[in-house]
Design an enzyme around this catalytic site. Structure first.
Site, mmCIF file in Angstrom:
data_model
loop_
_atom_site.group_PDB
_atom_site.id
_atom_site.type_symbol
_atom_site.label_atom_id
_atom_site.label_comp_id
_atom_site.label_asym_id
_atom_site.label_seq_id
_atom_site.Cartn_x
_atom_site.Cartn_y
_atom_site.Cartn_z
ATOM 1 N N LEU A 1 -12.193 12.177 5.141
ATOM 2 C CA LEU A 1 -12.958 11.075 4.575
ATOM 3 C C LEU A 1 -13.485 11.426 3.191
ATOM 4 C CD1 LEU A 1 -15.157 10.431 7.739
ATOM 5 C CD2 LEU A 1 -13.196 9.063 7.018
ATOM 6 N N ASP B 1 2.271 13.952 -7.344
ATOM 7 C CA ASP B 1 1.859 12.747 -6.631
ATOM 8 C C ASP B 1 1.118 11.789 -7.558
ATOM 9 O OD1 ASP B 1 1.715 11.106 -4.404
ATOM 10 O OD2 ASP B 1 -0.152 11.983 -3.683
#
EC number: 2.7.11.22
Lengths: 257, 470
Positions: free
Chosen positions: B31, B154
Site C-alpha cells: 500500500l 517500467d
C-alpha cells in the site's frame, strides 16, 4: 553509481584501518581480544564461502555477503548479532541484491548438512528472515558493493599478463578473509594482487605500474598486509581455521542454542 | 535512516513521527500512504508538515523475506540523487510484522493524471511549453540514470510524478524503481527475471524476445509518452496476451507496425537475430504493413524538430535510437517555447494556467491497511476541486495495462520534495581516478565507448537558457 565507484556509498563508507578492527565494547566485556575478533571474522568468512559452494552462487555474491558481514561488525557487537546467524543472513541478502536469490529454506537445509553436529549453527527460516531485516538496518540500507574482480581482469589485460589471471583471482578471493574491502578502493586491492602475483611469478611489471600513476606505497602496503596474512594464519584454503583454534573463541560468544 | 526499534509493539516508535492522512495507492507489493512529518520530529525542522508518501511492502511470500523488488528499489535509491528522480527520505522496518516502509517526498500529480485531466475534464491539449518542459525533465532524469548504468524498465505516465505547489512546483520526478536495475555486468541475462515494461510502452526488441536489452528500452517508452502528451491518447494500445512466458506480443507489435511501417533488416540489422523474429510463428515477416505515418497521428509537421525528435525516439533499431543525452541536445529544446523548471506554469503572459486536481486520499485506511467504517472523505483543506468523487484509485488501476509483471501503477504515487543537486555530479569522474589509462577503476568495457557520447549531456548544467525561466 554503478558506473562510478567514486560517487558510490561504498566509496563514502571506506574506513581508516584503525577503525575497522575495533572490538565492540560488549564483546570486549566477554573477553574477546582483537586477535580473536579477527579469527571469528576469518572463520565466518569461510563459513559463508562453504555455504555458498553448496547453494552454488557466483563469486560476486559471496564477496558481497562477506563485505556485508564485515561491515556489520564495524557497527554491531557479536554478542548482540550472533555471527553464526549473521553469516547466512548476509549471504541471503547478498543473493537478492545480486539478483540470484537463494531461498532461505535452502540455506537452512545446507547449514544443517554442513554443521549437523553443532546446534549453535542451526537456525530456522524465521531466524534468517528476521536477521535479514536487522541487517538492512545495520547496513543503513546501503547495499551496493564494488569488488576487485572486474578491475582485476581489465588491469591484467592492460598489463598484458592475463596468464596470471587465475593466480591473481585466487589472491583476490583471499583478500575477503581480511577487512581490506572496507578500507581500500577495490581497484587498489586488485593492483596489490597483481603486484604480488607478478613478483611471485617473476613478471616484470615495474614500468607498467609506473605508468599507472597510482600511489605505489598504498599498493605495496596492501600487498604486505596480504602476505602477512598468509604468514600469520597459514590457513588451509579448503578447511579454514583449525578447530582447536576457533572453537574456544566461538564459545566466548553467546548463542541461542 | 531507519529506526526499527519497536519489535514486539504493533505501533513502532518511528510511526509516531508521522501523521497519517490516508491511503493513496495500492499494488501487489502493498500500500501507499500519504502522511505528514509531525512538526515535533527533528527531521521536520525546516520542513514543517512536509507531505510524505509511504510505501508499505508486504512480505512477498511466506518464507521469502523482504521482497526483491523492495531490495532493488532501496539499493538503487540509496545511491542516486537527482532533481528529476524521486527522493527516498527514509526506510523503516516494523519487526513485529516484518513489514518494510519506504518514505518518499510526496508528489501531488503524475503524468497519467495530468494527461487524463486534459483529455476528460478540459478536453484541451497540453500547451507546448508544458509538453516540452515535462519531456526535457524526464530526459534529464533518465540521462542521469543511464549514465549511472541504471535502466528503469517500467517507464509509463503513472510512474512519472510532478510536484504540486511549493518550492518544486511543476518538477518531474521519475518514480518506481522496483523493476529498475544496474546493467553493468549482469549476472543473468536481463530478460531472465520476467518480461518488463507495461506493454503499451514496451520497446519492439523486447516484444521480439531480445535477451540483452539496453537503456534504449527506456527511450522507446519516452517516445510513447511524448506522443501521449501531444495527443492525450496512448500511442500504441495493444491488447496484452496474458499468461504466456513468451515475450512475443502480436497485438502490440501489430499496433506499432501499423503506424511506423514494417521493420526491415536493412533498417534494423540485428532484427534477424531476435528469437521471435526468427521463429516467426505468427508470420509477421510476411505481413505487409503500410506506413500510415506517425505524423498524422501526432499532428506534427514532418519537417519540424518535434517530429524529428519523436521519430528518433521511436527508431526500431535500439542501437540507432536516440539516447537521453543526445535528446537533451536536440534542436526541439532550443526553440521557443524553451523548457523550464516549473513545467506546469508557463511564464508567458496570457498563457492559461491549468489547475490540476490533487491526488484522492482514502482516509478510512490505517497503516495496517485496515479499513474503518467511517465514510471516505477528502483530507481537510486538501480536497479535489470540483467535488470529484474521492477514491478514483480503483478505476484508474483497472484502466492501466498491467504488463507481464503484475504491477499496479501507484508505485507511482511517490514524489520527492527535497532539493537535489543537478546532474553535474553524475557519471564519470575524471580527475578522481588516479590512473591515467586503461581501465579506470571500475569501468565496464563499454563504458569507455559511452563516455564519449554521453559527455555532453553530463555536463549539462541545467535547463537550457535557465535565466529566462527561473
Amino acid at each position: 553509481m554503478a558506473a562510478n565507484f567514486w560517487t558510490s556509498s561504498h566509496s563514502k563508507q571506506l574506513l581508516d584501518p584503525e577503525d575497522v578492527d575495533v572490538v565492540p565494547a560488549k564483546d570486549r566485556e566477554r573477553g574477546v581480544t582483537p586477535v580473536e575478533f579477527r579469527l571469528v571474522k576469518i572463520h565466518m568468512s569461510f563459513h559463508i564461502w562453504r555455504l555458498a559452494q553448496q547453494v552454488k552462487v557466483r563469486q560476486r555474491v559471496i564477496a558481497t555477503a562477506i563485505t556485508y558481514f564485515r561491515r556489520v561488525y564495524t557497527r554491531k557487537s557479536m554478542t548482540e548479532y550472533d555471527p553464526r546467524l549473521v553469516a547466512p543472513a548476509c549471504l541471503y541478502l547478498a543473493s537478492k541484491v545480486e539478483e540470484s536469490t537463494v531461498q532461505a529454506r535452502l540455506l537452512v537445509f545446507y547449514i544443517k548438512k554442513m554443521c549437523g553436529s553443532d546446534d549453535k549453527y542451526r537456525f530456522e527460516i524465521k531466524d534468517i528472515l528476521e536477521m535479514e531485516m536487522k541487517l538492512l538496518e545495520a547496513l543503513d540500507y546501503y547495499l551496493v558493493v564494488y569488488h576487485p574482480y572486474r578491475p582485476l581482469l581489465q588491469l591484467l589485460q592492460d598489463a598484458g599478463i592475463t596468464d596470471l589471471t587465475q593466480f591473481a583471482w585466487g589472491l583476490v578471493n583471499d583478500t575477503y578473509k581480511m577487512d581490506l574491502i572496507l578500507i581500500y578502493p577495490p581497484y587498489m586491492i586488485a593492483l596489490a594482487c597483481i603486484y604480488i602475483a607478478s613478483v611471485l611469478k617473476d613478471k616484470d611489471t615495474t614500468s607498467w605500474f609506473e605508468e599507472l600513476r597510482v600511489d605505489m606505497n598504498i599498493v605495496k602496503n596492501i600487498s604486505m598486509e596480504i602476505l602477512d596474512f598468509y604468514d600469520t594464519y597459514k590457513i588451509d584454503p579448503q578447511r579454514g581455521l583449525q578447530e582447536d583454534k576457533i572453537i574456544p573463541v566461538m564459545n566466548k560468544l553467546p548463542s541461542k542454542a | 535512516m531507519g529506526d526499527g526499534r519497536g519489535g514486539g509493539s504493533n505501533r513502532p516508535a518511528w510511526l509516531q513521527q508521522y501523521e497519517l492522512v490516508g491511503k493513496i495507492g495500492e499494488g501487489t507489493y502493498g500500500l501507499v500512504f500519504l502522511a505528514r512529518l509531525k512538526p515535533t520530529h527533528p527531521q521536520a525542522a525546516g520542513r514543517r508538515g512536509s507531505p510524505i508518501a509511504i510505501k508499505k511492502f508486504k512480505q512477498s511470500k511466506e518464507g521469502d523475506g523482504v521482497s526483491p523488488t523492495a531490495i532493488r528499489e532501496i539499493m538503487l535509491l540509496r545511491e542516486i540523487n537527482h532533481e528529476n528522480v524521486v527522493k527516498l527520505v527514509n526506510v523503516h522496518i516494523n519487526h513485529a510484522d516484518m513489514s518494510l516502509y519506504l518514505a518518499f517526498d510526496y508528489a501531488e500529480h503524475d503524468l497519467y493524471e495530468v494527461i487524463r485531466h486534459h483529455r476528460e475534464k478540459l478536453n484541451l491539449s497540453i500547451n507546448q511549453y508544458t509538453v516540452k518542459s515535462l519531456l526535457w525533465q524526464l530526459l534529464n532524469g533518465l540521462n542521469y540514470l543511464h549514465s549511472n548504468w541504471i535502466i528503469h524498465r517500467d517507464l509509463k505516465p503513472s510512474n512519472i510524478l510532478v510536484m504540486g505547489e511549493g518550492e518544486e512546483h511543476g518538477i518531474i520526478k521519475i518514480a518506481d524503481f522496483g523493476l529498475a536495475r544496474i546493467y553493468q555486468a549482469p549476472l543473468k541475462p536481463l530478460s531472465d527475471n520476467g518480461v518488463v515494461v507495461t506493454i503499451w510502452y514496451r520497446a519492439p526488441e523486447l516484444l521480439l524476445g531480445a535477451k540483452h536489452y539496453t537503456s534504449a528500452v527506456d527511450m522507446w517508452a519516452v517516445g510513447c509518452i511524448f506522443a501521449e502528451l501531444l495527443t492525450l491518447k496512448p500511442l500504441f494500445q495493444g491488447v496484452e496476451a496474458k499468461a504466456t512466458p513468451n515475450p512475443f506480443q502480436l497485438d502490440q507489435l501489430d499496433k506499432i507496425f501499423k503506424v511506423l511501417g514494417h521493420p526491415t533488416v536493412e533498417k534494423w540489422p540485428t532484427l534477424a537475430n531476435l528469437p521471435c523474429w526468427q521463429n516467426d510463428q505468427q508470420h509477421i515477416q510476411g505481413h505487409k504493413y503500410e506506413n500510415t505515418g506517425l505524423h498524422t497521428i501526432v499532428h506534427l509537421p514532418q519537417k519540424g524538430p518535434a517530429f524529428d525528435l519523436l521519430s528518433r525516439m521511436l527508431e526500431y533499431d535500439p542501437r540507432k535510437r536516440i539516447t537521453a543525452a543526445q535528446a537533451l541536445e536536440h534542436e526541439y529544446f532550443r526553440m521557443d517555447p524553451l523548457p523550464g523548471r516549473n513545467a506546469l506554469v508557463p511564464s508567458q503572459p496570457g498563457e492559461k494556467i491549468v489547475t490540476y486536481p490533487v491526488r484522492p486520499v482514502d482516509t478510512s485506511t490505517d497503516f495496517e491497511g485496515t479499513t474503518s467504517l467511517q465514510p471516505t472523505q477528502p483530507p481537510s483543506g486538501n480536497g479535489p476541486p470540483g467535488g470529484q468523487p474521492v477514491p478514483r484509485q480503483i478505476p484508474r488501476q483497472m484502466q492501466q495495462p498491467m504488463g507481464g509483471m503484475q504491477r499496479m501503477p501507484p508505485g507511482a504515487n511517490m514524489g520527492a520534495f527535497g532539493a537535489a543537486p543537478q546532474a553535474g555530479m553524475v557519471g564519470m569522474n575524471p580527475g578522481n581516478i588516479p590512473m591515467q589509462r586503461g581501465a579506470g577503476g571500475q569501468s565496464h568495457p563499454h563504458q569507455l565507448r559511452r563516455k564519449a557520447d554521453q559527455g555532453m549531456g553530463m555536463q549539462n548544467p541545467g535547463y537550457p537558457q535557465q535565466k529566462r525561466r527561473f
